[in-house]
Scaffold this motif. Structure first.
Motif, mmCIF file in Angstrom:
data_model
loop_
_atom_site.group_PDB
_atom_site.id
_atom_site.type_symbol
_atom_site.label_atom_id
_atom_site.label_comp_id
_atom_site.label_asym_id
_atom_site.label_seq_id
_atom_site.Cartn_x
_atom_site.Cartn_y
_atom_site.Cartn_z
ATOM 1 N N GLY A 161 0.792 -1.232 0.000
ATOM 2 C CA GLY A 161 0.000 0.000 0.000
ATOM 3 C C GLY A 161 0.817 1.270 0.000
ATOM 4 N N THR A 162 2.093 1.198 0.295
ATOM 5 C CA THR A 162 2.958 2.375 0.284
ATOM 6 C C THR A 162 3.770 2.391 -1.004
ATOM 7 O OG1 THR A 162 3.169 2.339 2.691
ATOM 8 C CG2 THR A 162 4.798 3.617 1.468
ATOM 9 N N PRO A 163 3.704 3.474 -1.776
ATOM 10 C CA PRO A 163 4.445 3.502 -3.041
ATOM 11 C C PRO A 163 5.948 3.596 -2.824
ATOM 12 C CG PRO A 163 3.462 5.645 -2.612
ATOM 13 C CD PRO A 163 2.926 4.711 -1.557
ATOM 14 N N ILE A 164 6.703 3.208 -3.839
ATOM 15 C CA ILE A 164 8.148 3.422 -3.847
ATOM 16 C C ILE A 164 8.438 4.658 -4.678
ATOM 17 C CG2 ILE A 164 8.699 0.991 -3.540
ATOM 18 C CD1 ILE A 164 9.458 0.987 -6.595
ATOM 19 N N ARG A 165 9.597 5.233 -4.459
ATOM 20 C CA ARG A 165 10.033 6.397 -5.238
ATOM 21 C C ARG A 165 11.503 6.226 -5.575
ATOM 22 N NH1 ARG A 165 12.578 11.024 -3.524
ATOM 23 N NH2 ARG A 165 12.150 10.468 -1.348
ATOM 24 N N LEU A 166 11.810 6.138 -6.864
ATOM 25 C CA LEU A 166 13.200 6.020 -7.274
ATOM 26 C C LEU A 166 13.898 7.377 -7.165
ATOM 27 C CD1 LEU A 166 13.180 3.720 -10.429
ATOM 28 C CD2 LEU A 166 13.344 3.095 -8.014
ATOM 29 N N VAL A 167 15.098 7.360 -6.617
ATOM 30 C CA VAL A 167 15.936 8.554 -6.551
ATOM 31 C C VAL A 167 17.163 8.276 -7.407
ATOM 32 C CG1 VAL A 167 17.155 10.171 -5.068
ATOM 33 C CG2 VAL A 167 15.147 8.944 -4.190
ATOM 34 N N LEU A 168 17.280 8.965 -8.536
ATOM 35 C CA LEU A 168 18.360 8.711 -9.480
ATOM 36 C C LEU A 168 19.543 9.643 -9.238
ATOM 37 C CD1 LEU A 168 15.909 7.334 -10.937
ATOM 38 C CD2 LEU A 168 17.066 7.877 -13.074
ATOM 39 N N GLN A 169 20.734 9.055 -9.267
ATOM 40 C CA GLN A 169 21.971 9.820 -9.222
ATOM 41 C C GLN A 169 22.872 9.343 -10.358
ATOM 42 O OE1 GLN A 169 23.144 12.314 -7.413
ATOM 43 N NE2 GLN A 169 21.624 12.507 -5.768
ATOM 44 N N ASP A 170 23.455 10.283 -11.080
ATOM 45 C CA ASP A 170 24.336 9.959 -12.196
ATOM 46 C C ASP A 170 25.747 9.696 -11.675
ATOM 47 O OD1 ASP A 170 25.643 9.703 -14.607
ATOM 48 O OD2 ASP A 170 25.520 11.832 -15.134
ATOM 49 N N THR A 171 26.256 8.496 -11.914
ATOM 50 C CA THR A 171 27.619 8.165 -11.502
ATOM 51 C C THR A 171 28.648 8.606 -12.526
ATOM 52 O OG1 THR A 171 27.588 5.997 -12.567
ATOM 53 C CG2 THR A 171 26.766 6.122 -10.294
ATOM 54 N N ALA A 172 28.183 8.971 -13.736
ATOM 55 C CA ALA A 172 29.067 9.185 -14.880
ATOM 56 C C ALA A 172 29.897 7.912 -15.092
ATOM 57 C CB ALA A 172 29.926 10.420 -14.696
ATOM 58 N N GLY A 173 31.138 8.044 -15.575
ATOM 59 C CA GLY A 173 31.882 6.842 -15.922
ATOM 60 C C GLY A 173 33.094 6.550 -15.068
ATOM 61 N N ASP A 174 33.263 7.307 -13.963
ATOM 62 C CA ASP A 174 34.471 7.109 -13.173
ATOM 63 C C ASP A 174 34.154 6.752 -11.726
ATOM 64 O OD1 ASP A 174 33.510 9.490 -12.205
ATOM 65 O OD2 ASP A 174 35.312 10.655 -12.617
#
Length: 409
Positions: free
Chosen positions: A86-99
């Motif tokens: 009953g509780t939604p999830i929320r994605l939190v995106l962070q860009d790691t780039a390539g290093d």
């Protein structure tokens, strides 16, 4: 005209009333339940935050962008199914780039600022060796969606992976190549020496070549940032191989394939997991045709969750889903199902964030999951237990602009 005393009383009354209203709005029962007493469960806005730290920019973006697609499809799918009881999830995106430093920064932001319950990521094994210890020290569970190098789960007790190790998957491509052409005797190997995964993968390939009693004619090194492979390609061709094996990423690997063909090589080519993306097609175009790549996922797997994932991906992208998207979806799925199981035992909103992360890690390792990549579980170290693997061959259209992965029986 009002006296100064009356005006003062009126102002005090209005201020007190405003303060009461503000406090009531700030401390609603739903918000109190979602935040907990000691940092809470990490949920904000009545949603449970799950971090996704993958490469959205740099030369690794061809892989990371596919992972973002898979993770977002999972977010929509599981929220439509009711989220976590009953509780939604929320994605939190962070860009790691390539290093490595970009990945460490992304992990730190997710852990300390975004207060996620766990992290799906990063894209490369090289990045994982640098950033996973940060999460492990903070006791934050990590699910690696594409880190297949040797030693990833052994980084720490909070590190697991939904990507099968290269030692299990890669040899399948060599077996298939020998089935297609039993006359293969000479094999040239090329790999990206600045990438931990490619170094681990090439060891597996080289061992498999020797175990098959084939002649390893040369081992050529390059960098993932290289664009000119004339020297390596020429050196490989001069050893007269019937098979070339490439361990690199999509951009450099695709360019290497193209330059091999431009120099006249006509034999078989095996690509490693870094070439396991349709984003390679615009790089090597017609020369991509025929490349063999071992797979830990098939769009044709017949189970309900893969059918739902496949339909969602195709409706958004008008093509079959790739392995990297399926594994990212699986990472989010494992978090959701483990959170559900934990919530059934102990309500999440009664746990502090630290407690939730710790108990969630235990729940992940104890579970069994039916996913787009098949039935999976984990051993006590966090290594994936997966039994279904495949080999695909790239088939390009006549115009050389588009293609597909054709799964071989």
């Amino acid at each position: 005209m009002f006296s100064r005393r009356i005006v003062t009383k009126l102002l005090l009354s209005l201020f007190t009333f405003s303060l009461i209203v503000a406090c009531a709005q700030t401390n609603t029962p739903d918000q109190a339940a979602s935040t907990g007493s000691s940092g809470g469960s990490g949920a904000t806005g009545n949603a449970i935050p799950i971090g996704v730290a993958v490469a959205q920019t740099s030369n690794v973006a061809l892989l990371g962008q596919e992972q973002v697609l898979g993770a977002k499809i999972a977010e929509t799918y599981f929220n439509d199914q009711g989220g976590v009881n009953g509780t939604p999830i929320r994605l939190v995106l962070q860009d790691t780039a390539g290093d490595e430093q970009g990945t460490i920064n992304a992990f730190n932001a997710l852990i300390t600022q975004d207060k996620v319950v766990g992290i799906v990521g990063p894209t490369l094994s090289q990045q994982a060796f640098a950033a996973d210890p940060v999460a492990d020290r903070a006791k934050v569970p990590v699910l690696a969606p594409s880190n297949t190098a040797k030693g990833i789960p052994q980084i720490g007790e909070y590190i697991a992976r939904v990507s099968a190790p290269v030692a299990v998957v890669a040899p399948n491509a060599l077996k298939t190549a020998l089935t297609i052409n039993p006359n293969i005797k000479n094999v040239a190997v090329l790999f990206a020496q600045n990438d931990a995964f490619s170094k681990s993968e090439t060891e597996t390939f080289q061992n498999a070549v020797k175990e098959a009693n084939l002649n390893l004619t040369t081992v050529q090194k390059f960098q993932t940032t290289d664009t000119d492979f004339q020297t390596q390609a020429t050196n490989a061709i001069n050893t007269n191989p019937e098979l070339v094996i490439i361990s690199g990423l999509a951009a450099d690997g695709g360019n290497l394939v193209k330059q091999l063909r431009d120099l006249g090589y006509q034999g078989s080519i095996i690509g490693g997991n870094g070439l396991n993306t349709s984003n390679i097609f615009p790089v090597c175009k017609k020369d991509c045709d025929g490349i063999l790549i071992a797979q830990a996922y098939s769009p044709e797997l017949d189970n309900p969750i893969n059918k739902a994932f496949r339909e969602a991906y195709k409706s958004q992208n008008q093509k079959e889903p790739p392995q990297f998207s399926a594994q990212a979806f699986t990472g989010v799925q494992v978090f959701v199902e483990a959170l559900k199981s934990l919530d059934n035992k102990t309500k999440l909103n009664t746990l502090s964030l630290e407690q939730l992360r710790s108990e969630l890690n235990k729940e992940i390792l104890a579970g069994n999951y039916e996913t787009p990549i098949g039935s999976i579980a984990f051993d006590p170290e966090g290594e994936i237990q997966q039994s279904q693997f495949y080999v695909a061959q790239i088939k390009m259209d006549a115009d050389g602009n588009n293609g597909r992965f054709e799964f071989l029986k």
